[in-house]
Design a protein around this motif. Structure first.
Motif, PDB file in Angstrom:
ATOM      1  N   ILE A 278     -13.266  -3.405  10.080  1.00 45.44           N
ATOM      2  CA  ILE A 278     -13.595  -3.382   8.663  1.00 45.44           C
ATOM      3  C   ILE A 278     -14.917  -4.123   8.500  1.00 45.44           C
ATOM      4  CG2 ILE A 278     -12.826  -4.009   6.364  1.00 45.44           C
ATOM      5  CD1 ILE A 278     -10.039  -4.097   7.478  1.00 45.44           C
ATOM      6  N   THR A 279     -15.710  -3.652   7.573  1.00 44.66           N
ATOM      7  CA  THR A 279     -17.052  -4.216   7.505  1.00 44.66           C
ATOM      8  C   THR A 279     -17.092  -5.603   6.883  1.00 44.66           C
ATOM      9  OG1 THR A 279     -17.327  -2.970   5.487  1.00 44.66           O
ATOM     10  CG2 THR A 279     -18.319  -2.048   7.470  1.00 44.66           C
TER      11      THR A 279
ATOM     12  N   TYR B  98      -9.167  -3.850   0.836  1.00 46.29           N
ATOM     13  CA  TYR B  98     -10.266  -2.991   1.262  1.00 46.29           C
ATOM     14  C   TYR B  98      -9.754  -1.894   2.186  1.00 46.29           C
ATOM     15  CZ  TYR B  98     -13.742  -6.322  -0.391  1.00 46.29           C
ATOM     16  OH  TYR B  98     -14.515  -7.133  -1.159  1.00 46.29           O
ATOM     17  N   GLU B  99      -8.862  -2.312   3.096  1.00 46.17           N
ATOM     18  CA  GLU B  99      -8.333  -1.362   4.069  1.00 46.17           C
ATOM     19  C   GLU B  99      -7.586  -0.237   3.362  1.00 46.17           C
ATOM     20  OE1 GLU B  99      -6.749  -2.240   8.487  1.00 46.17           O
ATOM     21  OE2 GLU B  99      -5.427  -2.791   6.839  1.00 46.17           O
TER      22      GLU B  99
ATOM     23  N   ALA C  64      -7.976   0.736   0.344  1.00 47.39           N
ATOM     24  CA  ALA C  64      -8.912   1.568  -0.409  1.00 47.39           C
ATOM     25  C   ALA C  64      -9.624   2.553   0.505  1.00 47.39           C
ATOM     26  CB  ALA C  64      -9.935   0.683  -1.126  1.00 47.39           C
ATOM     27  N   SER C  65     -10.026   2.080   1.689  1.00 47.64           N
ATOM     28  CA  SER C  65     -10.760   3.016   2.542  1.00 47.64           C
ATOM     29  C   SER C  65      -9.828   4.069   3.136  1.00 47.64           C
ATOM     30  CB  SER C  65     -11.543   2.277   3.629  1.00 47.64           C
ATOM     31  OG  SER C  65     -10.690   1.449   4.351  1.00 47.64           O
TER      32      SER C  65
ATOM     33  N   ASP D  57      -7.407   5.334   1.443  1.00 43.90           N
ATOM     34  CA  ASP D  57      -7.291   6.284   0.333  1.00 43.90           C
ATOM     35  C   ASP D  57      -8.564   7.082   0.101  1.00 43.90           C
ATOM     36  OD1 ASP D  57      -4.739   5.549  -0.043  1.00 43.90           O
ATOM     37  OD2 ASP D  57      -5.089   4.247  -1.763  1.00 43.90           O
ATOM     38  N   GLY D  58      -9.588   6.791   0.870  1.00 42.68           N
ATOM     39  CA  GLY D  58     -10.795   7.604   0.811  1.00 42.68           C
ATOM     40  C   GLY D  58     -11.809   7.166  -0.220  1.00 42.68           C
ATOM     41  N   ALA D  59     -11.765   5.891  -0.614  1.00 45.46           N
ATOM     42  CA  ALA D  59     -12.747   5.410  -1.582  1.00 45.46           C
ATOM     43  C   ALA D  59     -14.090   5.199  -0.890  1.00 45.46           C
ATOM     44  CB  ALA D  59     -12.272   4.105  -2.205  1.00 45.46           C
ATOM     45  N   SER D  60     -15.176   5.528  -1.613  1.00 41.34           N
ATOM     46  CA  SER D  60     -16.498   5.307  -1.041  1.00 41.34           C
ATOM     47  C   SER D  60     -16.885   3.842  -1.224  1.00 41.34           C
ATOM     48  CB  SER D  60     -17.526   6.188  -1.742  1.00 41.34           C
ATOM     49  OG  SER D  60     -17.655   5.777  -3.077  1.00 41.34           O
ATOM     50  N   GLY D  61     -17.934   3.440  -0.530  1.00 36.06           N
ATOM     51  CA  GLY D  61     -18.386   2.062  -0.627  1.00 36.06           C
ATOM     52  C   GLY D  61     -18.713   1.677  -2.054  1.00 36.06           C
TER      53      GLY D  61
ATOM     54  N   ILE E  42     -15.522   1.237  -3.949  1.00 33.44           N
ATOM     55  CA  ILE E  42     -14.872  -0.002  -3.553  1.00 33.44           C
ATOM     56  C   ILE E  42     -15.530  -1.182  -4.255  1.00 33.44           C
ATOM     57  CG2 ILE E  42     -14.522  -1.604  -1.623  1.00 33.44           C
ATOM     58  CD1 ILE E  42     -13.971   0.727   0.147  1.00 33.44           C
TER      59      ILE E  42
END
Lengths: 290, 292
Positions: free
Chosen positions: A7-8, B198-199, B201-202, B204-208, B211
């Motif tokens: 994760i970034t 964050y994990e 969200a990503s 679920d396909g959320a863009s930066g 997020i």
């Protein structure tokens, strides 16, 4: 606290994709360092370069002349430099320790205790935060005179102990400390003081370190008390002394000396900051609270 | 009945310890800050007469000083506008850049502490008394000298491009020098956000971008509000703002000693308060929306 790979946010490993962050950060860093570079450069400039027009930013032929002139001027004063240094160290240590302690207690009470007038006290603090400092000089002078603090060593310490910014920052951080944690330790039989020092203090350490640095600066850089309230030369501070030494040689030539003096004054700030900042690091995350 | 008494005593006890913890600070605040503020309020509505014996004779003058500021002082309105513009432009720039810098720092694996320390550096360096005198003497020179190489390059560009660029460039220096504390606060806020969010969200396909607006920003909001207040106060407290200069220039006015600048500084405080109100309205947490 477990760290997730891939994760970034908060990555542990260095990857090539992160280079772009460094590329953006580096020029910013250089700009942020400008005042220090400027002062170092000016402090070591010989007199011709100080007069040069257009002014150069970097020193070409570094010399110690400015420092020599400064210490030369110091020898002509009645008291040794070490006296002022000692005064400043004592006053600064006292202000940082007492100031941090008083602010922490106040912020804790304002954040976690319920009593009448709590909100209005916090509002009073905010009003104090917003008021333009320069106008408080005269009433403050009258008070300090009334308290009999003029021309004592205490005037270097006592008026500096109250910093509305410090209480304000700390209170915001203590607000985030969960009440359940405090209740749990109370049930376990911890006294209020112990809760403050062993539960709250470790959690707000990063904010505490910031506040400590602010206190340090206000005390170490303080010239106001020595200027206005103290006649006895033996009670005055190092920053004041440096200020007096440099004001003798004003104008362009004096600028080199002033830079040399401020470099000397600023070194403890930098050293302290380097020591503190490693402590500040990640304390929030390590406290185990989500 | 028994339970109730116990509750009351607990509450009283709680209040008492709270007050005990507050006492040293309240005394200090009252003596060294609140009383002087009240005193300056008094001065701003009085004519002061200084006796040779050392006493001060104050006679009530009502709103005289304030009326004079608005009707007779040609410097007041320009100074006010100048200060307003300075704070209104700088605060958002400082806030945005501290958020960006803090997020960048948060993404850097190595040397985060080092970088963060460097951004805090100006806060440590600038505030020294000799240093501020030095900067005060040749503030413009410092900026020009700092920009030297790049400045010339930008200046050689057509004016339409160079003017805004130079403006931003000048302000970049200011922003970086005054955002040390803000970066620290926001970075601390960022570190408190749970990584699993964050994990999730990503996954679920959320863009930066999403997020940032749906997760990071709402979490940071209280911190940003805190920074906004801190920034406005910090900028307003700079002795170099036009209004602050006007205040200190008028302190020794022989005809209206202290009173006039007391009135000016009260007006300044009022302006700062209004700006803080704006910051607060823009950045406070929106409770109703979260309830939906």
């Amino acid at each position: 606290m477990a760290k997730y790979r891939g994760i970034t946010v908060n990555p542990k490993r260095f990857e090539r994709s992160q280079i772009k962050f460094y590329i953006i950060l580096l020029p910013m860093i250089i700009l942020a360092l400008l005042p220090l570079i400027y002062i170092i450069s000016t402090a070591f400039k010989p007199i011709e370069e100080l007069f040069a027009y257009p002014p150069t930013f970097f020193v070409k032929n570094p010399t110690m002349a400015n420092f020599r002139k400064l210490f030369g001027a110091a020898e002509n004063t009645a008291f040794p430099m070490s006296l002022y240094l000692f005064n400043s160290i004592v006053a600064t240590v006292a202000v940082v320790l007492l100031g941090c302690f008083i602010s922490l207690m106040a912020a804790y009470a304002l954040s976690k205790k319920r009593f009448k007038g709590r909100k209005s006290i916090f509002k009073a603090n905010q009003l104090a935060l917003m008021f333009v400092g320069s106008m408080l000089g005269i009433p403050r002078y009258l008070i300090i005179k009334g308290l009999g603090l003029t021309d004592t060593f205490w005037v270097n310490i006592i008026p500096l102990l109250i910093m509305p910014t410090g209480v304000f920052l700390l209170k915001q951080f203590i607000d985030d400390v969960p009440d359940s944690l405090i209740e749990a330790s109370r049930i376990d039989g911890a006294s209020e003081f112990r809760i403050l020092m062993q539960i709250v203090y470790p959690i707000v350490k990063p904010a505490m370190a910031t506040v400590a640095i602010l206190f340090f600066q206000s005390a170490w850089n303080s010239t106001e008390a020595s200027n206005m309230f103290i006649n006895t030369e033996g009670f005055k501070t190092f920053a004041y002394y440096m200020n007096v030494l440099t004001s003798a040689g004003n104008g362009v030539a004096g600028r080199g000396m002033a830079a040399a003096a401020s470099l000397i004054v600023v070194i403890p700030n930098i050293v302290l900051f380097i020591i503190m900042q490693s402590r500040v690091m990640d304390t929030m995350a390590r406290s185990g609270i989500k | 009945m028994k339970k109730r008494t116990k509750e009351t005593t607990l509450r009283t006890q709680n209040a008492l310890t709270g007050l005990a913890f507050l006492t040293p600070w309240i005394i200090g605040l009252a003596v060294f800050t609140l009383y002087p503020i009240g005193y300056s309020m008094m001065m701003s509505v009085s004519n002061l007469e200084f006796k040779i014996s050392g006493g001060i004779q104050a006679t009530f003058a009502g709103m005289d000083m304030y009326r004079k500021i608005f009707t007779e002082d040609a410097n007041f309105i320009p100074a006010l506008l100048n200060t307003l513009k300075f704070i209104a432009f700088s605060t958002p720039m400082i806030l945005v850049s501290s958020v960006i810098l803090a997020m960048l720092l948060n993404k850097v694996p190595k040397g985060r502490g080092f970088f963060r320390a460097l951004f805090f550096f100006p806060v440590v360096v600038i505030s020294g008394p000799v240093m501020s005198k030095l900067i005060g003497n040749d503030a413009t020179m410092l900026i020009q000298a700092g920009d030297y190489g790049v400045y010339q390059v930008i200046k050689s560009l057509p004016e339409i491009i160079s003017t805004p660029l130079l403006y931003v460039f000048d302000n970049v220096v200011l922003i970086l020098w005054y955002s040390g504390v803000q970066i620290l606060i926001i970075l601390a806020g960022l570190q408190k956000i749970n990584k699993p969010i964050y994990e999730a969200a990503s996954i679920d396909g959320a863009s930066g971008w999403q997020i940032f607006w749906k997760i990071t920003f709402p979490h940071l909001r209280p911190m940003i509000l805190l920074c906004g207040i801190y920034t406005v106060v910090d900028l307003a407290a700079m002795p170099s703002t036009a209004l602050a200069k006007l205040v200190s220039d008028n302190v020794e006015r022989t005809d209206m000693m202290y009173s006039y600048s007391a009135a000016l500084s009260w007006l300044y405080t009022l302006v700062v308060l209004i700006m803080l109100g704006v910051v607060f309205l823009l950045l406070k947490e929106r409770k109703e929306k979260q309830d939906d």
